[in-house]
Design an enzyme around this catalytic site. Sequence first.
Site, PDB file in Angstrom:
ATOM      1  N   HIS A   1      -0.546 -12.992 -22.798  1.00  0.00           N
ATOM      2  CA  HIS A   1      -1.555 -13.025 -23.856  1.00  0.00           C
ATOM      3  C   HIS A   1      -0.956 -13.203 -25.256  1.00  0.00           C
ATOM      4  O   HIS A   1       0.081 -12.615 -25.568  1.00  0.00           O
ATOM      5  CB  HIS A   1      -2.368 -11.732 -23.827  1.00  0.00           C
ATOM      6  CG  HIS A   1      -2.908 -11.407 -22.470  1.00  0.00           C
ATOM      7  ND1 HIS A   1      -2.278 -10.505 -21.620  1.00  0.00           N
ATOM      8  CD2 HIS A   1      -3.995 -11.863 -21.808  1.00  0.00           C
ATOM      9  CE1 HIS A   1      -2.968 -10.432 -20.493  1.00  0.00           C
ATOM     10  NE2 HIS A   1      -4.001 -11.246 -20.570  1.00  0.00           N
TER      11      HIS A   1
ATOM     12  N   ASP B   1       2.365 -10.161 -24.702  1.00  0.00           N
ATOM     13  CA  ASP B   1       3.010  -9.819 -23.432  1.00  0.00           C
ATOM     14  C   ASP B   1       3.251 -11.110 -22.657  1.00  0.00           C
ATOM     15  O   ASP B   1       3.232 -12.191 -23.248  1.00  0.00           O
ATOM     16  CB  ASP B   1       2.175  -8.798 -22.632  1.00  0.00           C
ATOM     17  CG  ASP B   1       0.770  -9.293 -22.318  1.00  0.00           C
ATOM     18  OD1 ASP B   1       0.522 -10.507 -22.417  1.00  0.00           O
ATOM     19  OD2 ASP B   1      -0.095  -8.460 -21.964  1.00  0.00           O
TER      20      ASP B   1
ATOM     21  N   SER C   1      -9.189 -11.662 -19.148  1.00  0.00           N
ATOM     22  CA  SER C   1      -8.439 -10.723 -19.990  1.00  0.00           C
ATOM     23  C   SER C   1      -8.300 -11.189 -21.426  1.00  0.00           C
ATOM     24  O   SER C   1      -8.050 -10.383 -22.324  1.00  0.00           O
ATOM     25  CB  SER C   1      -7.044 -10.476 -19.401  1.00  0.00           C
ATOM     26  OG  SER C   1      -6.320 -11.690 -19.298  1.00  0.00           O
TER      27      SER C   1
END
Length: 362
Positions: A332, A329, A39
Site C-alpha cells: 500500500h 508497506d 484494502s
Amino acid sequence: MEKPKRSNKLAIILAFLVIFGLANKQCYCDVVQFVFGDSLSDVGNNNYLTKSLARAATPWYGIDFDNGMPNGRFCNGRTVADIVGDKMGLPRPPAFLDPSLDENVIFQNGVNFASGGGGILNETSSLFIQRFSLYKQIELFKGIQEFMRMKIGTEKANQFFTEAYYVVAMGSNDFINNYLLPVYADSWTYNGDTFTQYLISTLEDQLKLMHSLGARKLTFFGLGPMGCIPLQRWLTSSGSCQQSTNKLAKTFNQQAMNLMKDLSSSLPNATFRFGDAYDAFQDLINRPTVYGFNNSHAPCCTLGKIRPTLTCTPLSTLCKDRSQYVFWDEYHPTDKANELIANEIVKKLGLSNSTTNGTTNS
C-alpha cells in the site's frame, strides 16, 4: 382591527411554509457516498473480522491519522477514497461494521463496505479466511437499503440512494491474490487475457446490479502499476518492476474504462466514470525525486532486513521520514502518495465541491 390579525396569520403561515420547506430541503441536500473496495479503501471493516489474516489493527497503521492509533486503514494516513471525497466536500463514510452505525449516521455520512483482500471474484483472497468480496459488499448494501426504508420510509430512502455517490475500487487482489498465485485454480484455468475478460464480465454484472439498486453516479478507480509494489519487486532477482504484472493492470484498466462508457450509455440516467491515475503513479515511481520523494521501491514499515513482512507489525521499524516514501508497506502507498493519486483522479474527472449540488457535511 381585522387587517393586522389577517397579516399576523399570513405571516405565521408563510413562516411555517418557509421553515417546513427548509427542513424538508435539508433532508435531501446532504449528499453522501457509498464506498466498495479492498484494502486500499478499507476504513475498519476487517478489524471487526477477527479471523481475517488481512487486518490493519496494530501499530504502526494510522500513525499519521487523527490520534495516531490503528483505525483499519492499511496506511499511515488517508486512503485515496478519503481524499477524493474530501475534495468533493463529501463526508467520510464509516465502516459498515462500525458499532456506531445507525440510520442517522448512514443518512449523514453514507457507508464504507470496503474490505482488505476483497475482490471482484468471490474466490479471490480465500487464503485470508475472512473478507468481503464485491458481491458480498453489494449484499450488505441491499441490507442497508432495507434498513433505511424501514427507518425513513421507502420514498425518502429511494431518493437518498439515488442522489448518493458511489465509489468502486476493486481488481488488484484478483490478480495479486488469485491469478498470480498458483495455489488458486484461476491461475491455471485462464491466461492473462481470458482472466481479465472473466473479471470484466463479472464486474459488468455487479455494476448493473448496483444500478438496479439505485446507483446513478458511480466512479470506478482503476488499477495502479501493480508490478511495482514492493512485494512484486522483491519477487524478482533484479528488484525491478514486474512488467508482465503491469501489463495485466493496463489491459484491465482499458477494458474497465470501455465498460464504464458502455454502461453510461446503456443504463438509464447512469453516469459511470473511470478514475485513472496509472500513468501519474508510474511516473511517481519512476521519478520520485521530482515529486519530493526519495524512495519508491521499498516499504517505509519493515522488520529490519527481513523481507517480505507483508504487513506492518508492532515489531516493525519505520523509515525516518514517511513523507519521503511512496510505499507504506509491501502493498500500500503512503498518505502522501495517496494524495498525489487522488489529485490526479480529481483533476481528470473534474471533480470539485460544487459536484455535490447542495450543502454537505464535510
